[in-house]
Motif scaffolding. Sequence first.
Motif, short mmCIF file in Angstrom:
data_model
loop_
_atom_site.label_atom_id
_atom_site.label_comp_id
_atom_site.label_asym_id
_atom_site.label_seq_id
_atom_site.Cartn_x
_atom_site.Cartn_y
_atom_site.Cartn_z
N SER A 17 0.83 -1.20 0.00
CA SER A 17 0.00 0.00 0.00
C SER A 17 0.87 1.26 0.00
CB SER A 17 -0.92 0.01 1.23
OG SER A 17 -1.88 -1.02 1.16
N ALA A 18 1.93 1.25 0.79
CA ALA A 18 2.83 2.40 0.84
C ALA A 18 3.49 2.62 -0.52
CB ALA A 18 3.89 2.18 1.91
N ALA A 19 3.88 1.55 -1.20
CA ALA A 19 4.53 1.68 -2.50
C ALA A 19 3.58 2.26 -3.54
CB ALA A 19 5.05 0.32 -2.96
N TRP A 20 2.32 1.84 -3.53
CA TRP A 20 1.35 2.38 -4.49
C TRP A 20 1.08 3.84 -4.21
CZ3 TRP A 20 -0.36 0.65 -9.00
CH2 TRP A 20 -0.12 -0.70 -9.31
N TRP A 21 0.96 4.22 -2.95
CA TRP A 21 0.77 5.64 -2.63
C TRP A 21 1.99 6.44 -3.10
CZ3 TRP A 21 2.91 9.82 -0.35
CH2 TRP A 21 2.05 10.89 -0.05
N ALA A 22 3.18 5.93 -2.84
CA ALA A 22 4.41 6.63 -3.21
C ALA A 22 4.51 6.78 -4.72
CB ALA A 22 5.62 5.87 -2.67
N ALA A 23 4.10 5.75 -5.47
CA ALA A 23 4.18 5.81 -6.93
C ALA A 23 3.28 6.91 -7.48
CB ALA A 23 3.80 4.46 -7.53
N ARG A 24 2.07 6.98 -6.98
CA ARG A 24 1.16 8.02 -7.46
C ARG A 24 1.68 9.41 -7.09
NH1 ARG A 24 -3.34 11.20 -6.41
NH2 ARG A 24 -4.83 11.28 -8.15
N GLU A 25 2.23 9.54 -5.89
CA GLU A 25 2.74 10.83 -5.45
C GLU A 25 3.93 11.25 -6.31
OE1 GLU A 25 2.29 14.20 -3.05
OE2 GLU A 25 1.01 12.44 -3.34
N ALA A 26 4.82 10.31 -6.62
CA ALA A 26 5.97 10.63 -7.47
C ALA A 26 5.50 11.03 -8.86
CB ALA A 26 6.91 9.44 -7.55
N ALA A 27 4.48 10.34 -9.39
CA ALA A 27 3.96 10.67 -10.71
C ALA A 27 3.34 12.07 -10.72
CB ALA A 27 2.94 9.62 -11.15
N VAL A 28 2.57 12.38 -9.68
CA VAL A 28 1.92 13.69 -9.59
C VAL A 28 2.94 14.81 -9.45
CG1 VAL A 28 0.45 15.13 -8.12
CG2 VAL A 28 -0.28 12.82 -8.72
N ARG A 29 3.96 14.57 -8.63
CA ARG A 29 4.99 15.59 -8.39
C ARG A 29 6.02 15.63 -9.52
NH1 ARG A 29 6.06 17.13 -2.73
NH2 ARG A 29 4.29 16.45 -1.44
N GLN A 30 6.00 14.63 -10.40
CA GLN A 30 6.95 14.52 -11.50
C GLN A 30 8.39 14.44 -11.00
OE1 GLN A 30 5.91 17.86 -14.09
NE2 GLN A 30 4.35 16.62 -15.10
N VAL A 31 8.57 13.55 -10.01
CA VAL A 31 9.90 13.28 -9.47
C VAL A 31 10.13 11.77 -9.53
CG1 VAL A 31 9.85 15.30 -7.96
CG2 VAL A 31 9.07 13.08 -7.09
N PRO A 32 11.38 11.32 -9.41
CA PRO A 32 11.65 9.88 -9.45
C PRO A 32 11.10 9.16 -8.21
CG PRO A 32 13.64 11.16 -9.91
CD PRO A 32 12.62 12.12 -9.39
N LEU A 33 10.87 7.87 -8.36
CA LEU A 33 10.51 6.99 -7.25
C LEU A 33 11.63 5.99 -7.06
CD1 LEU A 33 8.42 5.85 -5.20
CD2 LEU A 33 7.62 4.35 -7.04
#
Length: 283
Positions: A17-33
């Motif tokens: 769950s943490a990884a999926w939240w982090a992936a969406r946040e990185a995509a929205v912020r346009q930064v690497p994950l």
Amino acid sequence: MTGPVVVGIDGSSTCTSAAWWAAREAAVRQVPLHLVHSWTTQPHGMPGGMEAEGQRRYGQDVLRQTATELLHRYAGLRLTTEMVAAPAAQDLLDRSRDAELLVLGSRAPGSAAGFLLGSTARHVVGLTRCPAVVVRRDDPTVEVGRGPAGAADRDEIVVGVPEPGPAADAVLEFAFTTADARGDVVRAVTAVRRFPGAPDDGDPRAGLAAALAPWQVKFPGVGVVERVAAGPADQVLLTSCARSRLLVVGRRPHPSHVAWELRPTVHAAVRHAPCPVAVVPHG
């Protein structure tokens, strides 16, 4: 250069769950994950006694599988993986010097079985140099796999605002930046205590408005809702989260990297908030 979103994973559903939240946040912020797995730190519930080579293979499989699933959903995501030998908490704290934010998994709110997967995440949240976001397993705001998040009506970033100053600026900067990237509203909350004989320390609404003013100028497209309520800060914050996608709270710096503790408001937010919680260091 903007740092990455870093998430520690161990193959558990909590860290998924943490990884999926982090992936969406990185995509929205346009930064690497960046996905990190510590092969020397046993996931909660894993049988003990696994040999080192087996632990490494397990870690490689976890990283490969998680990366494949996330890239399938977020094709343009800049994603890297790394397996480390250092203890998970220490590795994440070292990365917090350069990361945009750290993301950690949590058990269900108020779980008696343990707090934030035990000492690893407690240590990280208490000492991280960058904001740390705690995401609980099966959080309804988190999009996992190919299905949508279960709480589409959540469109607010709730932020606990202390008195104007460096602490307020740190949490407001994080809240407004996040809301701007996601198109959400900021609900700024200040708790006040009133009791017989207490000195009048001014109008708390005026103080809240003053703290918000520069950030509203900087982020004119972000809607703002102000709330001043009497009561303990933790209760006021938790009752403000009905439409929250994220709760943002501040954490004072600790003079020692050995002895530390989370203050009651942060502790209550992380354990009981019905959404992910961002803990922002300040000062």
